[in-house]
Design a protein around this motif. Structure first.
Motif, PDB file in Angstrom:
ATOM      1  N   THR A  92      -5.724 -12.125  -9.843  1.00 37.47           N
ATOM      2  CA  THR A  92      -4.518 -12.868 -10.189  1.00 37.47           C
ATOM      3  C   THR A  92      -3.389 -11.851 -10.128  1.00 37.47           C
ATOM      4  O   THR A  92      -3.202 -11.059 -11.043  1.00 37.47           O
ATOM      5  N   THR A  93      -2.659 -11.833  -9.052  1.00 33.75           N
ATOM      6  CA  THR A  93      -1.650 -10.819  -8.806  1.00 33.75           C
ATOM      7  C   THR A  93      -0.442 -11.445  -8.133  1.00 33.75           C
ATOM      8  O   THR A  93      -0.573 -12.427  -7.394  1.00 33.75           O
ATOM      9  N   PRO A  94       0.738 -10.907  -8.376  1.00 38.03           N
ATOM     10  CA  PRO A  94       1.928 -11.420  -7.687  1.00 38.03           C
ATOM     11  C   PRO A  94       1.876 -11.219  -6.170  1.00 38.03           C
ATOM     12  O   PRO A  94       2.567 -11.909  -5.432  1.00 38.03           O
ATOM     13  N   LEU A  95       1.056 -10.273  -5.711  1.00 39.07           N
ATOM     14  CA  LEU A  95       0.956 -10.003  -4.279  1.00 39.07           C
ATOM     15  C   LEU A  95       0.016 -11.001  -3.617  1.00 39.07           C
ATOM     16  O   LEU A  95      -1.137 -11.118  -4.013  1.00 39.07           O
ATOM     17  N   GLU A  96       0.493 -11.712  -2.625  1.00 40.31           N
ATOM     18  CA  GLU A  96      -0.431 -12.552  -1.861  1.00 40.31           C
ATOM     19  C   GLU A  96      -1.163 -11.669  -0.854  1.00 40.31           C
ATOM     20  O   GLU A  96      -0.761 -10.559  -0.568  1.00 40.31           O
TER      21      GLU A  96
END
Length: 286
Positions: A92-96
């Motif tokens: 779960t990270t802001p980076l796709e």
């Protein structure tokens, strides 16, 4: 961890005669620390071999240039996933995924372009492949186990922007050994890749305590958490098996304490398992 506290710990290790590899991780992202590079340099100047671990999410160009300018011996990029599907399920990270992969690709290309620098660290990408077990069964983020061909394609994508990357050698090793664990495979003289079963910190602690067993890590390492707690291994990210606190007494006193000595003897002889280790899934039958 406060920078001065880190410096003091390194000085204490030097005083103990420690000249081995010192790893910066324990479930943390060291590249988020504002003073990580001075701390790494302090360890190198004290005669140690500093290794940085990162999940790759913080490898901006400025950070990579900071790594290349510091005295780290190696940077291990722990990707843990080799596909968009598994990445999106696991993290779960802001980076796709495309941004995450692109950042790692650019970091490797930049590292390779600076390989002529004498102190430039080695970069290793640790690629995780999903295990084919379902223990514990609630691990819904695990996708089907990747095939050798899946892993080959992913490694080709990771190193695709690196000039001179010898991916044929990596493919041959995967064909010969499979993906059970290839060890460290050179891609260039400065870059490497390893393939291993994906690590899952949620697997570390079970629900039922054990009274016997042995640990493949015990006695080979100690970890110091950011609050100064000393614990038995790098899996113990919350200090369940802590054996001392460096904010209260020096590291030399902790490692030489009769309590730690007795606990070690009892664990190694099979007499008893330390209280903080009794729920750890890393234990194996003695």
């Amino acid at each position: 961890m406060d920078r001065e506290a880190a410096f003091e710990l390194i000085d204490q290790l030097q005083g103990l005669g420690f000249r081995k590899t010192i790893y910066f991780h324990v479930l943390g992202e060291p590249l988020l620390h504002p003073h990580v590079f001075p701390i790494v340099d302090r360890a190198a100047e004290a005669g140690m071999v500093p290794v940085l671990f990162t999940n790759g999410g913080a490898l901006t160009e400025d950070v990579v240039r900071g790594i290349l300018a510091c005295k780290a011996a190696e940077v291990s990029i722990s990707m843990q996933t080799v596909s968009r599907q598994s990445c999106e399920m696991l993290r779960t990270t802001p980076l796709e995924y495309a941004s995450y992969l692109g950042q790692i690709q650019r970091a490797l290309a930049l590292a390779e372009s600076h390989k002529t620098q004498q102190r430039s660290p080695r970069f290793r990408v640790s690629v995780g492949v999903n295990q084919d077990d379902s223990d514990p069964p609630e691990d819904g983020h695990v996708v089907e186990q990747e095939s050798v061909e899946d892993v080959k394609r992913s490694i080709s994508a990771i190193f695709g922007q690196v000039k001179g990357a010898d991916l044929a050698r990596v493919r041959r090793a995967l064909d010969a050994d499979g993906i059970a664990g290839t060890g460290c495979l050179p891609v260039t003289d400065r870059l490497a890749v390893s393939v291993r079963p994906v690590g899952n910190w949620r697997r570390m602690w079970g629900d039922t305590p054990v009274s016997s067993g042995c640990c493949p890590h015990f006695g080979k390492e100690l970890a110091v958490l950011s609050n100064g707690w000393v614990t038995l291994c790098h899996f113990d990210y919350d200090g369940r098996a802590r054996v001392g606190d460096t904010s209260e007494r020096p590291l030399s006193q902790i490692v030489a304490s009769p309590q730690l000595r007795q606990m070690s003897e009892d664990f190694l002889s099979g007499k008893s398992v330390p209280k903080g280790c009794r729920y750890c899934r890393a234990l194996v039958d003695a």
